[in-house]
Design a protein around this motif. Structure first.
Motif, PDB file in Angstrom:
ATOM      1  N   SER A   1       1.561  -6.637 -41.865  1.00  0.00           N
ATOM      2  CA  SER A   1       0.582  -7.496 -42.531  1.00  0.00           C
ATOM      3  C   SER A   1       0.949  -7.755 -43.992  1.00  0.00           C
ATOM      4  O   SER A   1       0.409  -8.671 -44.620  1.00  0.00           O
ATOM      5  CB  SER A   1      -0.811  -6.878 -42.462  1.00  0.00           C
ATOM      6  N   ARG A   2       1.882  -6.961 -44.527  1.00  0.00           N
ATOM      7  CA  ARG A   2       2.326  -7.124 -45.911  1.00  0.00           C
ATOM      8  C   ARG A   2       3.730  -7.730 -45.983  1.00  0.00           C
ATOM      9  O   ARG A   2       4.416  -7.604 -46.987  1.00  0.00           O
ATOM     10  CB  ARG A   2       2.271  -5.785 -46.640  1.00  0.00           C
ATOM     11  N   VAL A   3       4.126  -8.367 -44.887  1.00  0.00           N
ATOM     12  CA  VAL A   3       5.419  -9.055 -44.825  1.00  0.00           C
ATOM     13  C   VAL A   3       5.176 -10.560 -44.814  1.00  0.00           C
ATOM     14  O   VAL A   3       4.385 -11.068 -44.012  1.00  0.00           O
ATOM     15  CB  VAL A   3       6.200  -8.647 -43.561  1.00  0.00           C
ATOM     16  N   ALA A   4       5.837 -11.272 -45.702  1.00  0.00           N
ATOM     17  CA  ALA A   4       5.747 -12.732 -45.743  1.00  0.00           C
ATOM     18  C   ALA A   4       6.991 -13.317 -45.094  1.00  0.00           C
ATOM     19  O   ALA A   4       8.113 -12.963 -45.449  1.00  0.00           O
ATOM     20  CB  ALA A   4       5.634 -13.214 -47.183  1.00  0.00           C
ATOM     21  N   VAL A   5       6.805 -14.223 -44.144  1.00  0.00           N
ATOM     22  CA  VAL A   5       7.920 -14.889 -43.482  1.00  0.00           C
ATOM     23  C   VAL A   5       7.912 -16.353 -43.907  1.00  0.00           C
ATOM     24  O   VAL A   5       6.924 -17.062 -43.682  1.00  0.00           O
ATOM     25  CB  VAL A   5       7.823 -14.775 -41.954  1.00  0.00           C
ATOM     26  N   ILE A   6       8.996 -16.772 -44.540  1.00  0.00           N
ATOM     27  CA  ILE A   6       9.104 -18.139 -45.057  1.00  0.00           C
ATOM     28  C   ILE A   6      10.057 -18.930 -44.169  1.00  0.00           C
ATOM     29  O   ILE A   6      11.196 -18.505 -43.938  1.00  0.00           O
ATOM     30  CB  ILE A   6       9.613 -18.142 -46.514  1.00  0.00           C
TER      31      ILE A   6
ATOM     32  N   CYS B   1       7.656  -7.252 -48.794  1.00  0.00           N
ATOM     33  CA  CYS B   1       8.974  -7.868 -48.659  1.00  0.00           C
ATOM     34  C   CYS B   1       8.825  -9.288 -48.129  1.00  0.00           C
ATOM     35  O   CYS B   1       7.756  -9.670 -47.643  1.00  0.00           O
ATOM     36  CB  CYS B   1       9.897  -7.040 -47.759  1.00  0.00           C
ATOM     37  N   PHE B   2       9.905 -10.048 -48.230  1.00  0.00           N
ATOM     38  CA  PHE B   2       9.884 -11.469 -47.902  1.00  0.00           C
ATOM     39  C   PHE B   2      11.061 -11.774 -46.981  1.00  0.00           C
ATOM     40  O   PHE B   2      12.206 -11.435 -47.291  1.00  0.00           O
ATOM     41  CB  PHE B   2       9.975 -12.303 -49.173  1.00  0.00           C
ATOM     42  N   ILE B   3      10.775 -12.424 -45.864  1.00  0.00           N
ATOM     43  CA  ILE B   3      11.807 -12.745 -44.882  1.00  0.00           C
ATOM     44  C   ILE B   3      11.959 -14.262 -44.797  1.00  0.00           C
ATOM     45  O   ILE B   3      10.969 -14.983 -44.704  1.00  0.00           O
ATOM     46  CB  ILE B   3      11.448 -12.179 -43.499  1.00  0.00           C
ATOM     47  N   THR B   4      13.192 -14.723 -44.838  1.00  0.00           N
ATOM     48  CA  THR B   4      13.464 -16.140 -44.615  1.00  0.00           C
ATOM     49  C   THR B   4      14.128 -16.300 -43.259  1.00  0.00           C
ATOM     50  O   THR B   4      14.954 -15.473 -42.860  1.00  0.00           O
ATOM     51  CB  THR B   4      14.384 -16.714 -45.708  1.00  0.00           C
TER      52      THR B   4
END
Length: 241
Positions: free
Chosen positions: A5-10, A84-87
């Motif tokens: 829930s604290r992971v952003a997927v761009i 963290c941020f995932i592309t």
């Protein structure tokens, strides 16, 4: 472990209506926040992404994948607290099911950036280019062009800086910049699919390939001037003995 829930997927997307909805749904099933950046698509990409549950940014002109990624990263950073941020791509090439594995490896490696690597993909020419650039840069990364990546906040500080805005692609230039700032980049082998729709924006025509090579060699040259490239090559030489 980092809570999904604290992971952003761009996901940058350009004319990917046939696949973007499925990709968004699969990511949301993992519990991650999904931010799609519609790079001024001419089809129904925007509507498909919204219907699948993504938060969607719509750019007023086609800015390119890297600028779309930067816009998504900046929006996610301001939108909520993420660890963290995932592309990843929206064309079906990147499999969302690998996200938990990449997060675990990201934490285990204690890296600032982790690349989801699939060196088996690509033509002979692309693989040759990878080997050449890996040799010239000393990065120690096999799959230099994969956009399936995990970044931490330190990496974002660099990528959203003025220097990061000068880049054109999310590949070698990004990795060189991160290394120059003293950040750690690793890769982890995963599987990938063939594109369901669309084509590579870098390797679409010989003109595109030529522009890509010229710009990449410029960034490598700049890296050598700053000393980062020389130090890496020297260290690589020492490690061989």
């Amino acid at each position: 472990m980092i809570n999904p829930s604290r992971v952003a997927v761009i996901i940058p997307a350009l004319n990917e209506a046939p696949t973007i909805g499925s990709v968004v749904e699969q990511v949301r099933q993992l519990g991650c926040a999904v931010y799609v950046v519609d790079d001024n698509s001419a089809d129904t990409t925007y509507g498909e992404a919204v219907a699948a549950g993504a938060e969607v940014l719509r750019l007023p002109y086609t800015a390119g994948a890297w600028m779309a990624v930067q816009a998504g990263l900046r929006h996610a950073l301001r939108r909520a607290e993420h660890d963290c941020f995932i592309t990843m791509d929206g064309d079906g090439q990147h499999k969302p099911r690998y996200i938990p594995e990449l997060i675990r490896e990201f934490e285990r490696e204690d890296a600032n950036t982790l690349i989801g690597s699939c060196p088996q993909r690509g033509s002979r020419a692309r693989k040759f280019a990878w080997r050449l650039f890996a040799r010239l840069t000393g990065l120690g990364i096999v799959d230099l062009t994969s956009g399936f990546r995990v970044y931490d906040h330190k990496a974002l500080d660099v990528l959203l800086s003025g220097e990061g805005a000068l880049l054109d692609y999310q590949d070698i230039g990004v990795l060189l910049l991160l290394r120059r700032k003293g950040l750690v980049c690793r890769e982890h082998a995963i599987g990938m699919c063939e594109r369901v729709v669309g084509h590579s924006r870098i390797f679409d025509t010989w003109l595109d390939v030529g522009q890509y090579l010229v710009k990449t060699f410029i960034w490598i040259f700049v890296d050598w001037i700053t000393g980062s490239g020389r130090k890496s090559r020297e260290q690589e030489g020492h490690d061989a003995f």
